[in-house]
Design a protein around this motif. Structure first.
Motif, PDB file in Angstrom:
ATOM      1  N   VAL A  30       0.851  -1.186   0.000  1.00  0.00           N
ATOM      2  CA  VAL A  30       0.000   0.000   0.000  1.00  0.00           C
ATOM      3  C   VAL A  30       0.885   1.234   0.000  1.00  0.00           C
ATOM      4  CG1 VAL A  30      -1.758   1.289   1.269  1.00  0.00           C
ATOM      5  CG2 VAL A  30      -1.809  -1.218   1.257  1.00  0.00           C
ATOM      6  N   SER A  31       0.593   2.140  -0.918  1.00  0.00           N
ATOM      7  CA  SER A  31       1.313   3.403  -0.992  1.00  0.00           C
ATOM      8  C   SER A  31       0.288   4.536  -1.013  1.00  0.00           C
ATOM      9  CB  SER A  31       2.162   3.452  -2.276  1.00  0.00           C
ATOM     10  OG  SER A  31       2.764   4.719  -2.425  1.00  0.00           O
ATOM     11  N   GLU A  70       7.986  -3.819   4.274  1.00  0.00           N
ATOM     12  CA  GLU A  70       7.976  -2.432   3.826  1.00  0.00           C
ATOM     13  C   GLU A  70       8.727  -2.370   2.499  1.00  0.00           C
ATOM     14  OE1 GLU A  70       9.761  -0.231   7.019  1.00  0.00           O
ATOM     15  OE2 GLU A  70       7.962  -0.357   8.247  1.00  0.00           O
ATOM     16  N   TYR A  71       8.067  -1.881   1.482  1.00  0.00           N
ATOM     17  CA  TYR A  71       8.660  -1.816   0.142  1.00  0.00           C
ATOM     18  C   TYR A  71       9.600  -0.622   0.054  1.00  0.00           C
ATOM     19  CZ  TYR A  71       8.829  -1.903  -4.986  1.00  0.00           C
ATOM     20  OH  TYR A  71       9.243  -1.965  -6.295  1.00  0.00           O
ATOM     21  N   LEU A  72      10.840  -0.886  -0.261  1.00  0.00           N
ATOM     22  CA  LEU A  72      11.874   0.141  -0.273  1.00  0.00           C
ATOM     23  C   LEU A  72      11.511   1.329  -1.161  1.00  0.00           C
ATOM     24  CD1 LEU A  72      15.575  -0.281   0.001  1.00  0.00           C
ATOM     25  CD2 LEU A  72      14.805   0.855  -2.045  1.00  0.00           C
ATOM     26  N   ASN A  73      10.970   1.089  -2.345  1.00  0.00           N
ATOM     27  CA  ASN A  73      10.674   2.192  -3.265  1.00  0.00           C
ATOM     28  C   ASN A  73       9.588   3.122  -2.747  1.00  0.00           C
ATOM     29  OD1 ASN A  73      12.566   1.090  -4.926  1.00  0.00           O
ATOM     30  ND2 ASN A  73      11.190   0.584  -6.577  1.00  0.00           N
ATOM     31  N   GLY A  75       9.178   3.607   0.657  1.00  0.00           N
ATOM     32  CA  GLY A  75       9.506   3.832   2.057  1.00  0.00           C
ATOM     33  C   GLY A  75       9.556   5.299   2.434  1.00  0.00           C
ATOM     34  N   ALA A  76       9.034   5.584   3.612  1.00  0.00           N
ATOM     35  CA  ALA A  76       9.107   6.932   4.173  1.00  0.00           C
ATOM     36  C   ALA A  76      10.414   7.071   4.946  1.00  0.00           C
ATOM     37  CB  ALA A  76       7.913   7.186   5.092  1.00  0.00           C
ATOM     38  N   GLU A  77      10.808   8.293   5.186  1.00  0.00           N
ATOM     39  CA  GLU A  77      12.109   8.519   5.825  1.00  0.00           C
ATOM     40  C   GLU A  77      12.189   7.954   7.238  1.00  0.00           C
ATOM     41  OE1 GLU A  77      11.373  13.138   7.203  1.00  0.00           O
ATOM     42  OE2 GLU A  77      12.252  12.748   5.252  1.00  0.00           O
ATOM     43  N   GLU A 111      23.848  10.531  -1.356  1.00  0.00           N
ATOM     44  CA  GLU A 111      23.049  11.080  -0.260  1.00  0.00           C
ATOM     45  C   GLU A 111      21.659  10.462  -0.244  1.00  0.00           C
ATOM     46  OE1 GLU A 111      22.963  15.313   0.104  1.00  0.00           O
ATOM     47  OE2 GLU A 111      25.009  15.495  -0.615  1.00  0.00           O
ATOM     48  N   GLY A 112      21.097  10.382   0.935  1.00  0.00           N
ATOM     49  CA  GLY A 112      19.723   9.937   1.088  1.00  0.00           C
ATOM     50  C   GLY A 112      19.532   8.468   0.765  1.00  0.00           C
ATOM     51  N   GLY A 113      18.297   8.066   0.778  1.00  0.00           N
ATOM     52  CA  GLY A 113      17.968   6.691   0.463  1.00  0.00           C
ATOM     53  C   GLY A 113      18.286   5.742   1.600  1.00  0.00           C
ATOM     54  N   PHE A 114      17.920   4.502   1.389  1.00  0.00           N
ATOM     55  CA  PHE A 114      18.134   3.471   2.406  1.00  0.00           C
ATOM     56  C   PHE A 114      19.419   2.730   2.082  1.00  0.00           C
ATOM     57  CE2 PHE A 114      13.558   4.127   2.002  1.00  0.00           C
ATOM     58  CZ  PHE A 114      13.274   4.529   3.295  1.00  0.00           C
TER      59      PHE A 114
END
Length: 119
Positions: A30-31, A70-73, A75-77, A111-114
């Motif tokens: 769910v997104s 939790e789907y990485l694409n 994902g919330a911060e 920078e950023g991302g998981f």
């Protein structure tokens, strides 16, 4: 909503490299896409979405259907989607990272991302 059916979960276990995300049974990802125009509402919207997903997860859990994935694409911060892949798959990711990025270039220059945890 993005369903992952039983056939997808089954076949992903047989491909070279396997299923690193740990998805081994059907599930629905769910997104949400929420838009607002006033930056002063940011905290209110974030809280609303957090509350919404707490309720969604609780409802799924109450009927035995919460996959904990939790789907990485999407994902919330404040999420940790890689953690939901399972201990064995995280180990596989760490071994691949040590092999292909031993100096952690991706982890330090992007920078950023998981990122792969525990590196």
């Amino acid at each position: 909503m993005q369903p992952i059916g039983s056939k997808h979960a089954q076949v992903s276990q047989t491909v070279p490299g396997g299923n690193t995300m740990g998805v081994d049974s059907p599930l629905v990802i769910v997104s949400t896409n929420v838009y607002w125009s006033n930056a002063a509402d940011d905290a209110t919207i974030v809280q609303y979405l957090n509350d919404l997903f707490v309720k969604i997860n609780a409802a799924a859990k109450s009927v035995g259907k919460n996959a904990g994935f939790e789907y990485l694409n999407y994902g919330a911060e404040d999420q940790d989607p890689i953690k939901s892949y399972g201990r064995e798959n995280i180990g596989r990711l760490r071994r691949a990272k040590r092999k292909y990025d031993p100096r952690n270039v991706f982890g330090t220059l992007v920078e950023g991302g998981f990122k792969v945890p525990g590196y």
